[in-house]
Every structure is written in C-alpha cells, then in structure tokens.
Design an enzyme around this catalytic site. Structure first.
Site, PDB file in Angstrom:
ATOM      1  N   LYS A  53       0.831  -1.208   0.000  1.00 49.18           N
ATOM      2  CA  LYS A  53       0.000   0.000   0.000  1.00 49.18           C
ATOM      3  C   LYS A  53       0.870   1.265   0.000  1.00 49.18           C
ATOM      4  O   LYS A  53       2.097   1.187   0.195  1.00 49.18           O
ATOM      5  CB  LYS A  53      -0.947  -0.072   1.205  1.00 49.18           C
ATOM      6  CG  LYS A  53      -1.953  -1.234   1.122  1.00 49.18           C
ATOM      7  CD  LYS A  53      -2.837  -1.309   2.375  1.00 49.18           C
ATOM      8  CE  LYS A  53      -3.890  -2.402   2.257  1.00 49.18           C
ATOM      9  NZ  LYS A  53      -4.739  -2.490   3.483  1.00 49.18           N
TER      10      LYS A  53
ATOM     11  N   TYR B 205     -12.109  -3.086  -3.600  1.00 52.80           N
ATOM     12  CA  TYR B 205     -12.654  -3.186  -2.243  1.00 52.80           C
ATOM     13  C   TYR B 205     -14.189  -3.188  -2.225  1.00 52.80           C
ATOM     14  O   TYR B 205     -14.788  -2.813  -1.221  1.00 52.80           O
ATOM     15  CB  TYR B 205     -12.119  -2.034  -1.383  1.00 52.80           C
ATOM     16  CG  TYR B 205     -10.716  -2.268  -0.860  1.00 52.80           C
ATOM     17  CD1 TYR B 205     -10.399  -3.396  -0.095  1.00 52.80           C
ATOM     18  CD2 TYR B 205      -9.695  -1.341  -1.097  1.00 52.80           C
ATOM     19  CE1 TYR B 205      -9.122  -3.604   0.399  1.00 52.80           C
ATOM     20  CE2 TYR B 205      -8.403  -1.546  -0.601  1.00 52.80           C
ATOM     21  CZ  TYR B 205      -8.127  -2.673   0.150  1.00 52.80           C
ATOM     22  OH  TYR B 205      -6.854  -2.875   0.655  1.00 52.80           O
TER      23      TYR B 205
ATOM     24  N   PHE C 247     -15.538   2.698   7.289  1.00 56.41           N
ATOM     25  CA  PHE C 247     -14.141   2.974   6.943  1.00 56.41           C
ATOM     26  C   PHE C 247     -13.910   3.055   5.429  1.00 56.41           C
ATOM     27  O   PHE C 247     -12.808   3.367   4.995  1.00 56.41           O
ATOM     28  CB  PHE C 247     -13.217   1.913   7.564  1.00 56.41           C
ATOM     29  CG  PHE C 247     -13.439   0.500   7.089  1.00 56.41           C
ATOM     30  CD1 PHE C 247     -12.846   0.022   5.924  1.00 56.41           C
ATOM     31  CD2 PHE C 247     -14.245  -0.373   7.825  1.00 56.41           C
ATOM     32  CE1 PHE C 247     -13.058  -1.281   5.487  1.00 56.41           C
ATOM     33  CE2 PHE C 247     -14.460  -1.690   7.391  1.00 56.41           C
ATOM     34  CZ  PHE C 247     -13.865  -2.137   6.222  1.00 56.41           C
TER      35      PHE C 247
ATOM     36  N   ARG D  46      -1.588 -14.941   4.177  1.00 54.65           N
ATOM     37  CA  ARG D  46      -2.363 -14.211   5.196  1.00 54.65           C
ATOM     38  C   ARG D  46      -1.702 -14.353   6.572  1.00 54.65           C
ATOM     39  O   ARG D  46      -1.672 -13.402   7.359  1.00 54.65           O
ATOM     40  CB  ARG D  46      -3.806 -14.731   5.245  1.00 54.65           C
ATOM     41  CG  ARG D  46      -4.620 -14.451   3.996  1.00 54.65           C
ATOM     42  CD  ARG D  46      -5.179 -13.067   3.922  1.00 54.65           C
ATOM     43  NE  ARG D  46      -6.148 -12.787   4.948  1.00 54.65           N
ATOM     44  CZ  ARG D  46      -6.866 -11.651   4.982  1.00 54.65           C
ATOM     45  NH1 ARG D  46      -6.710 -10.718   4.042  1.00 54.65           N
ATOM     46  NH2 ARG D  46      -7.719 -11.442   5.942  1.00 54.65           N
TER      47      ARG D  46
ATOM     48  N   THR E 232      -5.490  -8.035  10.449  1.00 61.63           N
ATOM     49  CA  THR E 232      -5.839  -6.771   9.791  1.00 61.63           C
ATOM     50  C   THR E 232      -5.446  -5.569  10.650  1.00 61.63           C
ATOM     51  O   THR E 232      -4.931  -4.572  10.142  1.00 61.63           O
ATOM     52  CB  THR E 232      -7.363  -6.737   9.508  1.00 61.63           C
ATOM     53  OG1 THR E 232      -7.689  -7.871   8.708  1.00 61.63           O
ATOM     54  CG2 THR E 232      -7.770  -5.467   8.795  1.00 61.63           C
TER      55      THR E 232
ATOM     56  N   ARG F 262       2.629  -7.098   9.365  1.00 57.51           N
ATOM     57  CA  ARG F 262       1.919  -6.011  10.058  1.00 57.51           C
ATOM     58  C   ARG F 262       2.347  -5.901  11.515  1.00 57.51           C
ATOM     59  O   ARG F 262       2.447  -4.799  12.065  1.00 57.51           O
ATOM     60  CB  ARG F 262       0.409  -6.230   9.949  1.00 57.51           C
ATOM     61  CG  ARG F 262      -0.142  -5.939   8.537  1.00 57.51           C
ATOM     62  CD  ARG F 262      -1.556  -6.452   8.410  1.00 57.51           C
ATOM     63  NE  ARG F 262      -2.222  -6.060   7.166  1.00 57.51           N
ATOM     64  CZ  ARG F 262      -3.318  -6.641   6.701  1.00 57.51           C
ATOM     65  NH1 ARG F 262      -3.877  -7.650   7.370  1.00 57.51           N
ATOM     66  NH2 ARG F 262      -3.875  -6.238   5.576  1.00 57.51           N
TER      67      ARG F 262
ATOM     68  N   ASN G 280      -1.984  -0.178   7.362  1.00 55.66           N
ATOM     69  CA  ASN G 280      -1.493  -1.524   7.676  1.00 55.66           C
ATOM     70  C   ASN G 280      -0.656  -2.150   6.563  1.00 55.66           C
ATOM     71  O   ASN G 280      -0.480  -3.363   6.496  1.00 55.66           O
ATOM     72  CB  ASN G 280      -2.643  -2.432   8.125  1.00 55.66           C
ATOM     73  CG  ASN G 280      -3.677  -2.654   7.041  1.00 55.66           C
ATOM     74  OD1 ASN G 280      -3.568  -2.086   5.952  1.00 55.66           O
ATOM     75  ND2 ASN G 280      -4.661  -3.480   7.325  1.00 55.66           N
TER      76      ASN G 280
ATOM     77  N   HIS H  68      -1.972  -5.536   1.426  1.00 57.11           N
ATOM     78  CA  HIS H  68      -3.180  -6.320   1.149  1.00 57.11           C
ATOM     79  C   HIS H  68      -2.766  -7.700   0.667  1.00 57.11           C
ATOM     80  O   HIS H  68      -1.805  -7.828  -0.079  1.00 57.11           O
ATOM     81  CB  HIS H  68      -4.018  -5.656   0.042  1.00 57.11           C
ATOM     82  CG  HIS H  68      -5.090  -6.556  -0.498  1.00 57.11           C
ATOM     83  ND1 HIS H  68      -6.318  -6.695   0.106  1.00 57.11           N
ATOM     84  CD2 HIS H  68      -5.097  -7.429  -1.551  1.00 57.11           C
ATOM     85  CE1 HIS H  68      -7.039  -7.593  -0.564  1.00 57.11           C
ATOM     86  NE2 HIS H  68      -6.316  -8.053  -1.577  1.00 57.11           N
TER      87      HIS H  68
ATOM     88  N   GLU I 111      -9.070 -10.727  -8.024  1.00 56.41           N
ATOM     89  CA  GLU I 111      -8.208  -9.573  -7.766  1.00 56.41           C
ATOM     90  C   GLU I 111      -6.994  -9.551  -8.703  1.00 56.41           C
ATOM     91  O   GLU I 111      -6.614  -8.484  -9.198  1.00 56.41           O
ATOM     92  CB  GLU I 111      -7.756  -9.589  -6.297  1.00 56.41           C
ATOM     93  CG  GLU I 111      -8.913  -9.344  -5.331  1.00 56.41           C
ATOM     94  CD  GLU I 111      -8.527  -9.537  -3.865  1.00 56.41           C
ATOM     95  OE1 GLU I 111      -7.348  -9.820  -3.572  1.00 56.41           O
ATOM     96  OE2 GLU I 111      -9.425  -9.388  -3.007  1.00 56.41           O
TER      97      GLU I 111
HETATM   98  N1  UDP Z   1      -9.821  -1.174   7.260  1.00 56.73           N
HETATM   99  C1  UDP Z   1      -9.863  -0.039   8.026  1.00 56.73           C
HETATM  100  N2  UDP Z   1     -10.637  -0.035   9.157  1.00 56.73           N
HETATM  101  C2  UDP Z   1     -11.352  -1.126   9.549  1.00 56.73           C
HETATM  102  C3  UDP Z   1     -11.294  -2.279   8.761  1.00 56.73           C
HETATM  103  C4  UDP Z   1     -10.512  -2.277   7.613  1.00 56.73           C
HETATM  104  O1  UDP Z   1      -9.237   0.970   7.709  1.00 56.73           O
HETATM  105  O2  UDP Z   1     -12.028  -1.069  10.599  1.00 56.73           O
HETATM  106  C5  UDP Z   1      -9.011  -1.175   6.032  1.00 56.73           C
HETATM  107  C6  UDP Z   1      -7.631  -1.810   6.218  1.00 56.73           C
HETATM  108  O3  UDP Z   1      -6.708  -1.116   5.382  1.00 56.73           O
HETATM  109  C7  UDP Z   1      -7.849  -3.222   5.711  1.00 56.73           C
HETATM  110  C8  UDP Z   1      -8.810  -2.964   4.549  1.00 56.73           C
HETATM  111  O4  UDP Z   1      -9.671  -1.929   5.032  1.00 56.73           O
HETATM  112  O5  UDP Z   1      -6.639  -3.827   5.304  1.00 56.73           O
HETATM  113  C9  UDP Z   1      -9.647  -4.141   4.119  1.00 56.73           C
HETATM  114  O6  UDP Z   1     -10.280  -4.708   5.245  1.00 56.73           O
HETATM  115  P1  UDP Z   1     -10.321  -6.290   5.447  1.00 56.73           P
HETATM  116  O7  UDP Z   1     -11.258  -6.581   6.568  1.00 56.73           O
HETATM  117  O8  UDP Z   1     -10.607  -6.944   4.133  1.00 56.73           O
HETATM  118  O9  UDP Z   1      -8.837  -6.621   5.946  1.00 56.73           O
HETATM  119  P2  UDP Z   1      -7.610  -7.365   5.237  1.00 56.73           P
HETATM  120  O10 UDP Z   1      -8.187  -8.414   4.313  1.00 56.73           O
HETATM  121  O11 UDP Z   1      -6.803  -6.318   4.500  1.00 56.73           O
HETATM  122  O12 UDP Z   1      -6.826  -7.971   6.361  1.00 56.73           O
HETATM  123 MG    MG Z   2      -9.667  -8.307   2.905  1.00 60.20          MG
END
Ligand code: UDP
Ligand code: MG
Length: 151
Positions: free
Chosen positions: A9, A49, A57, A85, A91, A102, A112, A115, A126
C-alpha cells in the site's frame, strides 16, 4: 494452484518498506509471477474493495489506497492464500503477532501496509483486476523449487 494478489500500500512505498516486505515473501519461498508499480484510481479502488462498500471505513480506505503509488504482485502456488495471510498478520496491526509483516512494521488498521487476497476466489478475481494475462509469467522455472517443495 492458487493465485494471490498482494498490494504494498502507499505507506509501504512512502516508508521505503517495499524491499523489506517483498524480501519477506521471497524468503519464505513464495513464487512471484507478476509485479508492477501502479497508482490506483478511485474506480479501481472501489472495484478492488467492493465487498467493503457502505462500511464506515470505506471512504477513508479508498482515499488511503489511492493516495500514492502502490506495488502490486501476483503470487502463485499450492495453498498459498492462507500461508500469505498468516505471514501478513491480523488486519489490525495492534493485534498482529510479532514476526508478521503487520506485527513488525505497522501500528494502526488504517495504515497496515499490505493487502493479501483472503480466499482462492478473491485471489483469481483480484489478480485479474490488476494484471493482463501477458504480465503474468505463470510457467517460468525456478531452479530453487526443488529445494523449497518436495518433488
Ligand atoms: N480497514 C480499516 N478499518 C477497519 C477495517 C478495515 O481501515 O475497521 C481497512 C484496512 O486497510 C484493511 C482494509 O480496510 O486492510 C480491508 O479490510 P479487510 O477486513 O478486508 O482486511 P484485510 O483483508 O486487508 O486484512
Ligand atoms: Mg480483505
């Protein structure tokens, strides 16, 4: 064979962590089959997304991910989605285990760093959102594979 889309990112690019993060994935033995620098526009961000549209968010997430260049990568291999993952960590970096990307380099959910696709179907969708077929080197041979995978 699964494919995962990785996005380093804008914060990863701005903080000079691209090499470190790519190195972590490379050193694990993961096979990168596509990689490029992209400045995502709003349409691509919303498409990538889409599952989060309407969440509180979402606007902040779109502005974060479009705020500067990102590095996108496609990784291919058996059962790699979950493995990546786990390497990436939770996350919310505040809850991510030390030793994860992370958990080692980030402190807040809105910055964070990375992705990674969350399931095989998302990985396929994707990767196709970001790469044309000719940009993916699916079949190149790595001489080290026999030292990484049992043959
Ligand atoms: N995100 C955020 N606030 C939240 C949840 C998610 O800013 O409360 C952002 C964060 O950058 C995250 C992305 O949205 O990586 C996508 O969320 P997801 O739940 O899919 O998490 P990931 O798959 O990236 O772990
Ligand atoms: Mg995700």
């Amino acid at each position: 064979m699964e494919r995962s889309l990785i996005i380093l990112k804008p914060d990863a690019v701005q903080r000079g962590l691209v090499g470190t993060i790519v190195g972590r994935l490379e050193q694990r033995g993961l096979k990168i089959i596509g990689m490029k620098l992209v400045h995502m526009d709003e349409a691509l961000a919303r498409k990538h997304y889409a599952e989060h549209e309407g969440k509180p968010f979402f606007p902040g997430l779109v502005s974060y991910i479009t705020s500067g260049p990102v590095v996108v990568m496609a990784i291919a291999g058996d059962n790699i989605i979950e493995m990546i993952r786990t390497t990436v960590g939770a996350t919310n970096p505040a809850k991510a285990a030390p030793g994860t990307i992370r958990g080692d380099y980030a402190v807040t959910i809105g910055r964070n760093l990375i992705h990674a696709s969350d399931k095989p179907e998302s990985g396929e969708r994707e990767v196709q959102n970001f790469f044309d077929a000719h940009e993916l080197l699916e079949n190149f041979n790595r001489d080290t594979d026999r030292w990484i995978f049992e043959q």
